[in-house]
Design a protein around this motif. Structure first.
Motif, PDB file in Angstrom:
ATOM      1  N   GLN A  11      55.589  84.888  33.223  1.00 48.88           N
ATOM      2  CA  GLN A  11      55.242  85.117  34.621  1.00 48.88           C
ATOM      3  C   GLN A  11      53.826  85.672  34.766  1.00 48.88           C
ATOM      4  OE1 GLN A  11      58.431  87.622  36.019  1.00 48.88           O
ATOM      5  NE2 GLN A  11      59.965  85.998  35.818  1.00 48.88           N
ATOM      6  N   LEU A  12      53.427  86.538  33.829  1.00 52.73           N
ATOM      7  CA  LEU A  12      52.065  87.063  33.870  1.00 52.73           C
ATOM      8  C   LEU A  12      51.047  85.954  33.645  1.00 52.73           C
ATOM      9  CD1 LEU A  12      52.549  90.439  31.978  1.00 52.73           C
ATOM     10  CD2 LEU A  12      51.738  90.165  34.337  1.00 52.73           C
ATOM     11  N   LEU A  13      51.357  85.006  32.766  1.00 50.40           N
ATOM     12  CA  LEU A  13      50.444  83.881  32.575  1.00 50.40           C
ATOM     13  C   LEU A  13      50.308  83.078  33.866  1.00 50.40           C
ATOM     14  CD1 LEU A  13      48.727  81.869  31.009  1.00 50.40           C
ATOM     15  CD2 LEU A  13      50.842  80.736  30.309  1.00 50.40           C
ATOM     16  N   LEU A  14      51.419  82.769  34.513  1.00 54.61           N
ATOM     17  CA  LEU A  14      51.374  81.973  35.741  1.00 54.61           C
ATOM     18  C   LEU A  14      50.579  82.689  36.822  1.00 54.61           C
ATOM     19  CD1 LEU A  14      55.088  80.763  35.762  1.00 54.61           C
ATOM     20  CD2 LEU A  14      53.065  79.367  35.285  1.00 54.61           C
ATOM     21  N   ALA A  15      50.789  83.993  36.960  1.00 54.65           N
ATOM     22  CA  ALA A  15      50.072  84.750  37.986  1.00 54.65           C
ATOM     23  C   ALA A  15      48.589  84.849  37.657  1.00 54.65           C
ATOM     24  CB  ALA A  15      50.676  86.142  38.121  1.00 54.65           C
ATOM     25  N   THR A  16      48.260  85.113  36.398  1.00 54.73           N
ATOM     26  CA  THR A  16      46.857  85.275  36.009  1.00 54.73           C
ATOM     27  C   THR A  16      46.113  83.947  36.082  1.00 54.73           C
ATOM     28  OG1 THR A  16      47.536  87.070  34.532  1.00 54.73           O
ATOM     29  CG2 THR A  16      45.343  86.151  34.199  1.00 54.73           C
ATOM     30  N   ALA A  17      46.778  82.853  35.693  1.00 57.54           N
ATOM     31  CA  ALA A  17      46.145  81.546  35.792  1.00 57.54           C
ATOM     32  C   ALA A  17      45.958  81.120  37.241  1.00 57.54           C
ATOM     33  CB  ALA A  17      46.985  80.512  35.052  1.00 57.54           C
ATOM     34  N   THR A  18      46.855  81.547  38.104  1.00 58.27           N
ATOM     35  CA  THR A  18      46.687  81.255  39.533  1.00 58.27           C
ATOM     36  C   THR A  18      45.481  81.998  40.092  1.00 58.27           C
ATOM     37  OG1 THR A  18      49.072  80.907  39.804  1.00 58.27           O
ATOM     38  CG2 THR A  18      47.809  81.364  41.799  1.00 58.27           C
ATOM     39  N   ALA A  19      45.271  83.223  39.636  1.00 60.14           N
ATOM     40  CA  ALA A  19      44.130  84.012  40.105  1.00 60.14           C
ATOM     41  C   ALA A  19      42.822  83.543  39.471  1.00 60.14           C
ATOM     42  CB  ALA A  19      44.362  85.483  39.781  1.00 60.14           C
ATOM     43  N   HIS A  20      42.883  82.990  38.242  1.00 53.87           N
ATOM     44  CA  HIS A  20      41.672  82.549  37.542  1.00 53.87           C
ATOM     45  C   HIS A  20      41.883  81.129  37.016  1.00 53.87           C
ATOM     46  CE1 HIS A  20      40.418  86.740  37.741  1.00 53.87           C
ATOM     47  NE2 HIS A  20      41.586  87.083  37.209  1.00 53.87           N
ATOM     48  N   PRO A  21      41.968  80.143  37.910  1.00 52.82           N
ATOM     49  CA  PRO A  21      42.295  78.771  37.476  1.00 52.82           C
ATOM     50  C   PRO A  21      41.237  78.133  36.585  1.00 52.82           C
ATOM     51  CG  PRO A  21      41.641  78.807  39.788  1.00 52.82           C
ATOM     52  CD  PRO A  21      41.788  80.236  39.375  1.00 52.82           C
ATOM     53  N   ALA A  22      40.007  78.632  36.613  1.00 52.82           N
ATOM     54  CA  ALA A  22      38.967  78.036  35.758  1.00 52.82           C
ATOM     55  C   ALA A  22      39.315  78.159  34.283  1.00 52.82           C
ATOM     56  CB  ALA A  22      37.622  78.703  36.036  1.00 52.82           C
ATOM     57  N   ALA A  23      40.110  79.166  33.929  1.00 54.44           N
ATOM     58  CA  ALA A  23      40.484  79.356  32.526  1.00 54.44           C
ATOM     59  C   ALA A  23      41.336  78.215  32.000  1.00 54.44           C
ATOM     60  CB  ALA A  23      41.217  80.684  32.364  1.00 54.44           C
ATOM     61  N   LEU A  24      42.007  77.504  32.895  1.00 56.88           N
ATOM     62  CA  LEU A  24      42.914  76.443  32.454  1.00 56.88           C
ATOM     63  C   LEU A  24      42.178  75.269  31.817  1.00 56.88           C
ATOM     64  CD1 LEU A  24      44.823  78.112  34.290  1.00 56.88           C
ATOM     65  CD2 LEU A  24      45.955  75.961  34.866  1.00 56.88           C
ATOM     66  N   LYS A  25      40.893  75.106  32.137  1.00 52.14           N
ATOM     67  CA  LYS A  25      40.133  73.996  31.554  1.00 52.14           C
ATOM     68  C   LYS A  25      39.998  74.143  30.040  1.00 52.14           C
ATOM     69  CE  LYS A  25      37.493  73.193  35.810  1.00 52.14           C
ATOM     70  NZ  LYS A  25      36.155  73.174  36.424  1.00 52.14           N
ATOM     71  N   ASP A  26      40.061  75.381  29.565  1.00 49.60           N
ATOM     72  CA  ASP A  26      39.963  75.628  28.125  1.00 49.60           C
ATOM     73  C   ASP A  26      41.321  75.912  27.498  1.00 49.60           C
ATOM     74  OD1 ASP A  26      37.181  75.379  28.149  1.00 49.60           O
ATOM     75  OD2 ASP A  26      36.936  77.483  28.755  1.00 49.60           O
ATOM     76  N   MET A  27      42.401  75.647  28.230  1.00 51.25           N
ATOM     77  CA  MET A  27      43.741  75.951  27.720  1.00 51.25           C
ATOM     78  C   MET A  27      44.603  74.697  27.628  1.00 51.25           C
ATOM     79  SD  MET A  27      44.682  79.561  29.592  1.00 51.25           S
ATOM     80  CE  MET A  27      46.318  79.548  28.864  1.00 51.25           C
ATOM     81  N   ARG A  28      43.981  73.581  27.287  1.00 58.76           N
ATOM     82  CA  ARG A  28      44.772  72.357  27.156  1.00 58.76           C
ATOM     83  C   ARG A  28      45.713  72.406  25.954  1.00 58.76           C
ATOM     84  NH1 ARG A  28      39.514  68.979  28.518  1.00 58.76           N
ATOM     85  NH2 ARG A  28      39.650  68.962  30.800  1.00 58.76           N
ATOM     86  N   TRP A  29      45.531  73.408  25.118  1.00 51.35           N
ATOM     87  CA  TRP A  29      46.412  73.555  23.962  1.00 51.35           C
ATOM     88  C   TRP A  29      47.802  74.053  24.347  1.00 51.35           C
ATOM     89  CZ3 TRP A  29      47.095  78.704  24.590  1.00 51.35           C
ATOM     90  CH2 TRP A  29      45.997  79.474  25.020  1.00 51.35           C
ATOM     91  N   LEU A  30      47.973  74.527  25.566  1.00 57.73           N
ATOM     92  CA  LEU A  30      49.285  74.992  26.009  1.00 57.73           C
ATOM     93  C   LEU A  30      49.964  73.896  26.816  1.00 57.73           C
ATOM     94  CD1 LEU A  30      51.105  77.537  25.947  1.00 57.73           C
ATOM     95  CD2 LEU A  30      50.199  78.106  28.214  1.00 57.73           C
ATOM     96  N   GLN A  31      51.200  73.580  26.470  1.00 58.09           N
ATOM     97  CA  GLN A  31      51.945  72.505  27.102  1.00 58.09           C
ATOM     98  C   GLN A  31      53.192  73.046  27.803  1.00 58.09           C
ATOM     99  OE1 GLN A  31      50.887  69.271  27.230  1.00 58.09           O
ATOM    100  NE2 GLN A  31      49.027  70.032  26.229  1.00 58.09           N
ATOM    101  N   PRO A  32      53.720  72.310  28.775  1.00 58.36           N
ATOM    102  CA  PRO A  32      54.914  72.783  29.499  1.00 58.36           C
ATOM    103  C   PRO A  32      56.093  73.083  28.575  1.00 58.36           C
ATOM    104  CG  PRO A  32      53.915  70.951  30.670  1.00 58.36           C
ATOM    105  CD  PRO A  32      53.180  71.071  29.377  1.00 58.36           C
ATOM    106  N   GLU A  33      56.267  72.311  27.506  1.00 58.27           N
ATOM    107  CA  GLU A  33      57.419  72.531  26.631  1.00 58.27           C
ATOM    108  C   GLU A  33      57.326  73.828  25.833  1.00 58.27           C
ATOM    109  OE1 GLU A  33      54.699  69.500  24.441  1.00 58.27           O
ATOM    110  OE2 GLU A  33      55.378  69.905  26.494  1.00 58.27           O
ATOM    111  N   ASP A  34      56.182  74.521  25.888  1.00 61.33           N
ATOM    112  CA  ASP A  34      56.046  75.783  25.170  1.00 61.33           C
ATOM    113  C   ASP A  34      56.738  76.936  25.900  1.00 61.33           C
ATOM    114  OD1 ASP A  34      54.483  74.457  23.293  1.00 61.33           O
ATOM    115  OD2 ASP A  34      52.628  74.874  24.366  1.00 61.33           O
ATOM    116  N   PHE A  35      57.060  76.741  27.167  1.00 58.65           N
ATOM    117  CA  PHE A  35      57.718  77.785  27.944  1.00 58.65           C
ATOM    118  C   PHE A  35      59.217  77.784  27.651  1.00 58.65           C
ATOM    119  CE2 PHE A  35      53.775  77.071  30.070  1.00 58.65           C
ATOM    120  CZ  PHE A  35      53.423  78.266  30.688  1.00 58.65           C
TER     121      PHE A  35
END
Length: 370
Positions: free
Chosen positions: A198-222
């Motif tokens: 949940q902290l990842l989802l909230a923090t990524a929502t507040a700082h979406p630019a970070a997601l461009k460098d986080m392609r290594w994380l996939q939905p199945e990892d949750f």
């Protein structure tokens, strides 16, 4: 009067019957006692590959004692006595009568190389099982300072062992084991796991630019299907270059059918509205947990194959390599996530308030998501 088939079995009638490899070991030793000059034909076999310690000690003694004259050996037990004397310090239970039992068991000395291959195959199965158990133990050992690195090292050791096996056994058309794999129970997510996702989802929502460098994380990892779906909402918004905030997340979630009776719009807004630290920190935590869980699954799969004596060595090699391949893709993503970032493309700075150990767990804003 019948003889015991094992130097340690006298008076132990309640023991389970010996496995097939026990008889292969007895037959090989009997063949070599009858015809010691067949020893050079099985150079690849080692004493430690025997499942029975006394058998291994006897085989090692045969290797140590000089070979007798073939003609003299037919009528003179001197070589047998010398072998027994050399083996007894390491296996006191061996006796002259047991050596005679071994000779009586095997009237086919010419089959010695085949018996040796049987022993090597069973040793390979037992060693593979040991490697799988070590992999599982490492992946679940929370006391290790860097569990992911140690787990991947164990996976490398297992892969190296499979390569060695493939070189020892002649090529054979690959076939997968037919062993039925156990159904893995769905593990519940702890409060800590839920908080981190949940902290990842909230923090990524507040700082979406970070997601461009986080392609290594996939939905199945949750661990939670809802969190996985919300991560897909986030990445879709970023991919379409649309604004990202709790309201746009809510709208995207609605279009994906994520709102239900146990998840209101207010619950979802609360879930993505409390950022803390940096997204890549939480992402690495989630990915590491997924890596360790996958390693445990792979270890269980390989151990199940190895525990089934119906599988041939070739099936064990093929099935185990296929299992390790399932870990390879996740491993590659983990290595990308932890690789040093070039100075020209700095990663999002980590919050000074968040240590590598992570903040203390917080109360979940949407307990209904569990």
């Amino acid at each position: 009067m019948s003889h015991s088939t094992d130097p340690y079995e006298d008076g132990l009638d309640d023991l389970p019957p010996p496995p097939p490899v026990h008889y292969a070991e007895q037959s090989l030793l009997g063949a070599l006692l009858l015809d010691p000059h067949r020893l050079p034909d099985i150079r690849a076999l080692r004493a430690e590959q025997f499942s029975n310690h006394a058998h291994g000690a006897l085989f090692q003694a045969m290797r140590m004692v000089p070979l007798p004259d073939p003609e003299a050996h037919r009528s003179d037990p001197a070589w047998l006595n010398a072998v027994l004397d050399a083996a007894r310090p390491h296996a006191p239970g061996l006796s002259t009568s047991y050596l005679h039992t071994l000779v009586q068991i095997c009237p086919w000395p010419q089959h010695a190389p085949t018996y040796a291959r049987m022993i090597q195959s069973d040793h390979a199965r037992r060693t593979l099982l040991m490697h799988a158990q070590r992999l599982a133990q490492t992946a679940t050992d929370a006391t290790l300072p860097n569990r992911a690195v140690a787990t991947l090292a164990q996976a490398d050791a297992l892969a190296q062992f499979l390569d060695t096996l493939a070189g020892q056994f002649a090529p054979h058309p690959g076939s997968l084991p037919r062993t039925a794999l156990p159904i893995q129970p769905t593990a519940g997510s702890s409060e800590e796991v839920l908080n981190e996702e949940q902290l990842l989802l909230a923090t990524a929502t507040a700082h979406p630019a970070a997601l461009k460098d986080m392609r290594w994380l996939q939905p199945e990892d949750f661990t939670q299907p809802l969190h996985s779906a919300l991560w897909q909402c986030l990445t879709s918004l970023v991919h379409r270059a649309e604004p990202v905030d709790p309201v746009t997340m809510l709208w995207e979630a609605q279009h994906r059918g994520l709102l239900a009776d146990d998840l209101s719009a207010g619950d979802l807004m609360a879930l993505v509205s409390a950022p803390l630290g940096s997204a890549d920190y939480w992402g690495e935590r989630i990915l590491q947990r997924a890596l360790l869980a996958r390693a445990c699954d792979v270890a269980t799969r390989i151990a199940t194959y190895a525990e089934d004596p119906a599988n041939t060595t070739h099936q064990l090699i093929t099935g185990s390599r296929r299992a390790l391949a399932d870990l390879a893709a996740l491993r590659a993503r983990w290595q990308r996530s932890t690789a040093p970032t070039p100075p020209t493309t700095p990663r999002a700075s980590r919050s000074p308030t968040v240590s590598r150990a992570g903040p203390p767990p917080r109360t979940s804003p949407a307990r209904a998501l569990r």
